[in-house]
Write an enzyme that holds these catalytic residues in place. Structure first.
Site, mmCIF file in Angstrom:
data_model
loop_
_atom_site.group_PDB
_atom_site.id
_atom_site.type_symbol
_atom_site.label_atom_id
_atom_site.label_comp_id
_atom_site.label_asym_id
_atom_site.label_seq_id
_atom_site.Cartn_x
_atom_site.Cartn_y
_atom_site.Cartn_z
ATOM 1 N N HIS A 128 0.848 -1.196 0.000
ATOM 2 C CA HIS A 128 0.000 0.000 0.000
ATOM 3 C C HIS A 128 0.883 1.245 0.000
ATOM 4 C CE1 HIS A 128 -4.250 -1.469 1.256
ATOM 5 N NE2 HIS A 128 -3.667 -2.295 0.406
ATOM 6 N N TYR A 177 -9.377 5.856 6.957
ATOM 7 C CA TYR A 177 -9.533 6.255 8.362
ATOM 8 C C TYR A 177 -10.544 7.395 8.370
ATOM 9 C CZ TYR A 177 -5.321 3.647 9.734
ATOM 10 O OH TYR A 177 -4.400 2.657 9.993
ATOM 11 N N PRO A 215 -5.047 1.021 18.433
ATOM 12 C CA PRO A 215 -4.720 0.501 17.100
ATOM 13 C C PRO A 215 -4.770 1.543 15.969
ATOM 14 C CG PRO A 215 -6.860 -0.314 17.843
ATOM 15 C CD PRO A 215 -6.266 0.422 18.990
ATOM 16 N N LYS A 233 0.371 0.379 14.985
ATOM 17 C CA LYS A 233 1.749 0.303 15.476
ATOM 18 C C LYS A 233 2.040 -0.859 16.433
ATOM 19 C CE LYS A 233 3.676 3.521 13.246
ATOM 20 N NZ LYS A 233 3.460 2.811 11.994
ATOM 21 N N TYR A 261 3.725 6.672 9.861
ATOM 22 C CA TYR A 261 2.901 5.522 9.486
ATOM 23 C C TYR A 261 3.747 4.415 8.844
ATOM 24 C CZ TYR A 261 -1.402 3.038 8.413
ATOM 25 O OH TYR A 261 -2.400 2.098 8.382
HETATM 26 P P1 RFL Z 1 0.505 -11.277 21.909
HETATM 27 O O1 RFL Z 1 0.080 -11.364 20.467
HETATM 28 O O2 RFL Z 1 -0.487 -10.890 22.911
HETATM 29 O O3 RFL Z 1 1.124 -12.701 22.272
HETATM 30 C C1 RFL Z 1 1.447 -13.042 23.603
HETATM 31 C C2 RFL Z 1 1.401 -14.559 23.742
HETATM 32 O O4 RFL Z 1 1.770 -14.903 25.071
HETATM 33 C C3 RFL Z 1 0.865 -15.883 25.587
HETATM 34 N N1 RFL Z 1 0.852 -15.760 27.051
HETATM 35 C C4 RFL Z 1 1.519 -16.598 27.870
HETATM 36 N N2 RFL Z 1 2.288 -17.669 27.629
HETATM 37 C C5 RFL Z 1 2.833 -18.292 28.684
HETATM 38 N N3 RFL Z 1 2.614 -17.919 29.988
HETATM 39 C C6 RFL Z 1 1.860 -16.844 30.276
HETATM 40 N N4 RFL Z 1 1.649 -16.466 31.543
HETATM 41 C C7 RFL Z 1 1.271 -16.136 29.200
HETATM 42 N N5 RFL Z 1 0.464 -15.035 29.115
HETATM 43 C C8 RFL Z 1 0.229 -14.840 27.808
HETATM 44 C C9 RFL Z 1 -0.465 -15.548 24.932
HETATM 45 O O5 RFL Z 1 -1.349 -16.663 24.884
HETATM 46 C C10 RFL Z 1 -0.014 -15.092 23.537
HETATM 47 O O6 RFL Z 1 0.021 -16.179 22.611
HETATM 48 O O7 RFL Z 1 1.760 -10.292 22.084
HETATM 49 P P2 RFL Z 1 2.978 -9.992 21.086
HETATM 50 O O8 RFL Z 1 3.576 -11.286 20.572
HETATM 51 O O9 RFL Z 1 3.836 -9.014 21.780
HETATM 52 O O10 RFL Z 1 2.307 -9.307 19.790
HETATM 53 C C11 RFL Z 1 1.703 -8.043 19.874
HETATM 54 C C12 RFL Z 1 0.578 -7.919 18.836
HETATM 55 O O11 RFL Z 1 -0.279 -9.045 18.956
HETATM 56 C C13 RFL Z 1 -0.230 -6.620 19.004
HETATM 57 O O12 RFL Z 1 0.628 -5.538 19.304
HETATM 58 C C14 RFL Z 1 -1.020 -6.263 17.729
HETATM 59 O O13 RFL Z 1 -1.975 -7.235 17.430
HETATM 60 C C15 RFL Z 1 -1.723 -4.897 17.892
HETATM 61 N N6 RFL Z 1 -2.574 -4.547 16.760
HETATM 62 C C16 RFL Z 1 -2.030 -4.040 15.591
HETATM 63 N N7 RFL Z 1 -0.696 -3.885 15.467
HETATM 64 C C17 RFL Z 1 -0.157 -3.438 14.292
HETATM 65 O O14 RFL Z 1 1.072 -3.285 14.221
HETATM 66 N N8 RFL Z 1 -0.934 -3.134 13.184
HETATM 67 C C18 RFL Z 1 -2.286 -3.277 13.221
HETATM 68 O O15 RFL Z 1 -2.919 -3.073 12.187
HETATM 69 C C19 RFL Z 1 -2.891 -3.713 14.463
HETATM 70 N N9 RFL Z 1 -4.217 -3.874 14.558
HETATM 71 C C20 RFL Z 1 -3.957 -4.717 16.853
HETATM 72 C C21 RFL Z 1 -4.759 -4.352 15.718
HETATM 73 C C22 RFL Z 1 -4.554 -5.222 18.002
HETATM 74 C C23 RFL Z 1 -5.918 -5.377 18.062
HETATM 75 N N10 RFL Z 1 -6.457 -5.918 19.263
HETATM 76 C C24 RFL Z 1 -7.475 -6.871 19.318
HETATM 77 C C25 RFL Z 1 -5.813 -5.651 20.532
HETATM 78 C C26 RFL Z 1 -6.119 -4.505 15.763
HETATM 79 C C27 RFL Z 1 -6.725 -4.983 16.949
HETATM 80 C C28 RFL Z 1 -8.222 -5.060 16.939
HETATM 81 C C1 PHB Z 2 -6.494 -4.003 10.562
HETATM 82 O O1 PHB Z 2 -6.541 -4.247 9.355
HETATM 83 O O2 PHB Z 2 -6.860 -4.830 11.410
HETATM 84 C C2 PHB Z 2 -6.022 -2.668 10.991
HETATM 85 C C3 PHB Z 2 -5.486 -1.803 10.061
HETATM 86 C C4 PHB Z 2 -5.047 -0.535 10.456
HETATM 87 C C5 PHB Z 2 -5.165 -0.164 11.776
HETATM 88 C C6 PHB Z 2 -5.687 -1.035 12.722
HETATM 89 C C7 PHB Z 2 -6.135 -2.296 12.332
HETATM 90 O O3 PHB Z 2 -4.760 1.079 12.149
#
Ligand code: RFL
Ligand code: PHB
Length: 389
Positions: A72, A200, A292, A296, A384
């Site tokens: 993108h 957005y 989100p 980041k 971004y």
């Molecule tokens: P995670 O993915 O939470 O993984 C942590 C893992 O640790 C396990 N765990 C344990 N294991 C052993 N013992 C324990 N006591 C434990 N406690 C937990 C868990 O089961 C899990 O498997 O953390 P990690 O690896 O640091 O990754 C971070 C990302 O997942 C997170 O920052 C992103 O998903 C955030 N996020 C986005 N980030 C982006 O860069 N671009 C995006 O477009 C974006 N969109 C989003 C998002 C997060 C969202 N939500 C639901 C919070 C959109 C959403 C809706």
């Molecule tokens: C997504 O596709 O899940 C997404 C994309 C951009 C964002 C947050 C979530 O800023």
């Protein structure tokens, strides 16, 4: 059992670190509280900075991503019926990549399995011992039996609710937090995306985001109340509300369909300092959370992994601990900038309960400035696509 690096958490942070270490000949064991299917069932991030893409390539896990992801070159910002593009390519020469966190995590699990590296699933009651001395170890239960893993270092990659951060004594830890008074209701649907770039949208009814995973898989979000639950929202109500929040021209061509996932995420900014305590290093969501809005979260996790991996590589190749000693400082310097950007974008695009008429005018003036000012667009674009590591 003994290993060089004990990795707590088998999410993207832990798996990426594990794979980079494996390529370098450094032994690591991943302890994951849930099952692989559970981890892969979580729908999360979708936008990757090129820094993360490069790390995946370096870890030798980029084949499917390189084939199936989408580049993108820009994104659309809309406010009511006004819309404009921030063209990353023209402004910075860079782009972002659309590839779901679920797919990235699956690729990392497949590579880990193929390499024979050890992952312990259903590891319960994980506890980190002796992180502040020279002989750390981790204990955990599998099917009720306690196990012990001795190691040189512990990487706390266990997300916001994990055990690693809480292992650092409160007298040493400084937590900084901001909780936002709304959430995001997200759905995934097997429909073509409404536009080729993300949208957005700021609207009088609240924020909305049109995102995607591929040509026939769309991800949409709307700002919702923290008291809502996904069951309160029928698919029809979701689509109706989304249409009201995006430009009419987009609403007219939106293709709707049944949702295949629907969930609500609360919005929070959070940072803990320092990110290292003795031989324990915090990475990703274990150390920091962003709302989100700037995409980041996963990308800041990736920069942590870059710094920690470089520190460990240096240490195991020639005994030089400089990279490990400066890990927290270097990681935090980048984290705080991503925190600022995510906080700023959240403030720019959402409706806040206490917002006065004046506050709304300020928000509109800032969007109008962004629409008409190349330098302002440049600042957004630089943040971004991702600040340098
Ligand atoms: P995670 O993915 O939470 O993984 C942590 C893992 O640790 C396990 N765990 C344990 N294991 C052993 N013992 C324990 N006591 C434990 N406690 C937990 C868990 O089961 C899990 O498997 O953390 P990690 O690896 O640091 O990754 C971070 C990302 O997942 C997170 O920052 C992103 O998903 C955030 N996020 C986005 N980030 C982006 O860069 N671009 C995006 O477009 C974006 N969109 C989003 C998002 C997060 C969202 N939500 C639901 C919070 C959109 C959403 C809706
Ligand atoms: C997504 O596709 O899940 C997404 C994309 C951009 C964002 C947050 C979530 O800023």
């Amino acid at each position: 059992m003994k290993t060089q690096v004990a990795i707590i958490g088998g999410g993207p942070s832990g798996l990426l670190l594990g794979q980079l270490l494996h390529k370098q000949g450094i032994d690591a064991v991943v302890l994951e509280r849930k099952t692989r299917d559970y981890v892969l069932g979580r729908i999360r991030a979708g936008i990757l900075e090129t820094g993360l893409v490069d790390l995946m390539r370096r870890a030798g896990v980029s084949e499917r991503m390189d084939r199936e992801s989408f580049v993108h070159d820009g994104t659309v910002i809309s406010s009511g019926d006004v819309q404009f593009e921030i063209n990353f390519k023209e402004l910075t020469g860079q782009h972002v990549v659309v590839y779901g966190q679920t797919e990235l995590t699956r690729d990392l699990y497949d590579a880990r399995e193929a390499s024979g590296a050890q992952t312990v699933f259903n590891a319960e009651n994980v506890q980190i011992h002796g992180a502040d001395n020279d002989t750390p170890y981790v204990t955990y239960d599998v099917e009720g039996n306690q196990q012990r893993l001795d190691c040189d270092y512990v990487a706390g990659c266990d997300g916001f609710h994990g055990v690693s951060r809480k292992t650092i004594p409160e007298t040493i830890r400084n937590d900084y937090e901001k909780v936002y008074p709304f959430g995001w209701l997200g759905i995934l649907s097997e429909t073509p995306p409404v536009h080729e770039e993300l949208i957005y949208a700021n609207s009088d009814r609240g924020f909305a985001l049109c995102s995607m995973r591929n040509d026939n898989l769309s991800r949409y979000y709307i700002q919702c109340s923290l008291t809502d639950s996904p069951e309160d929202w029928s698919d029809e109500a979701f689509w109706d509300e989304l249409k009201r929040r995006i430009p009419a021209e987009m609403a007219d061509k939106l293709v709707t369909g049944p949702s295949i996932e629907k969930s609500i995420a609360p919005l929070r900014s959070f940072v803990t300092e320092p990110m290292r305590w003795g031989r324990l290093f915090l990475c990703g969501d274990a150390a920091h959370i962003v709302p989100p809005t700037g995409a980041k979260g996963l990308n800041t996790a990736a920069s942590d992994i870059h710094y920690l991996f470089e520190g460990l590589r240096q240490f195991y190749s020639n005994g030089d601990a400089t990279g490990l000693d400066t890990y927290s400082e270097r990681a935090l310097a980048r984290i705080w900038k991503a925190e600022r950007f995510s906080w700023w974008m959240t403030n720019l695009l959402h409706r806040f309960p206490e917002q006065s008429g004046f506050d709304l005018k300020m928000q509109r003036a800032e969007i109008e400035f962004l629409r008409s000012n190349r330098e302002a667009q440049m600042v957004l674009a630089q943040n971004y696509v991702g600040l340098p590591y």
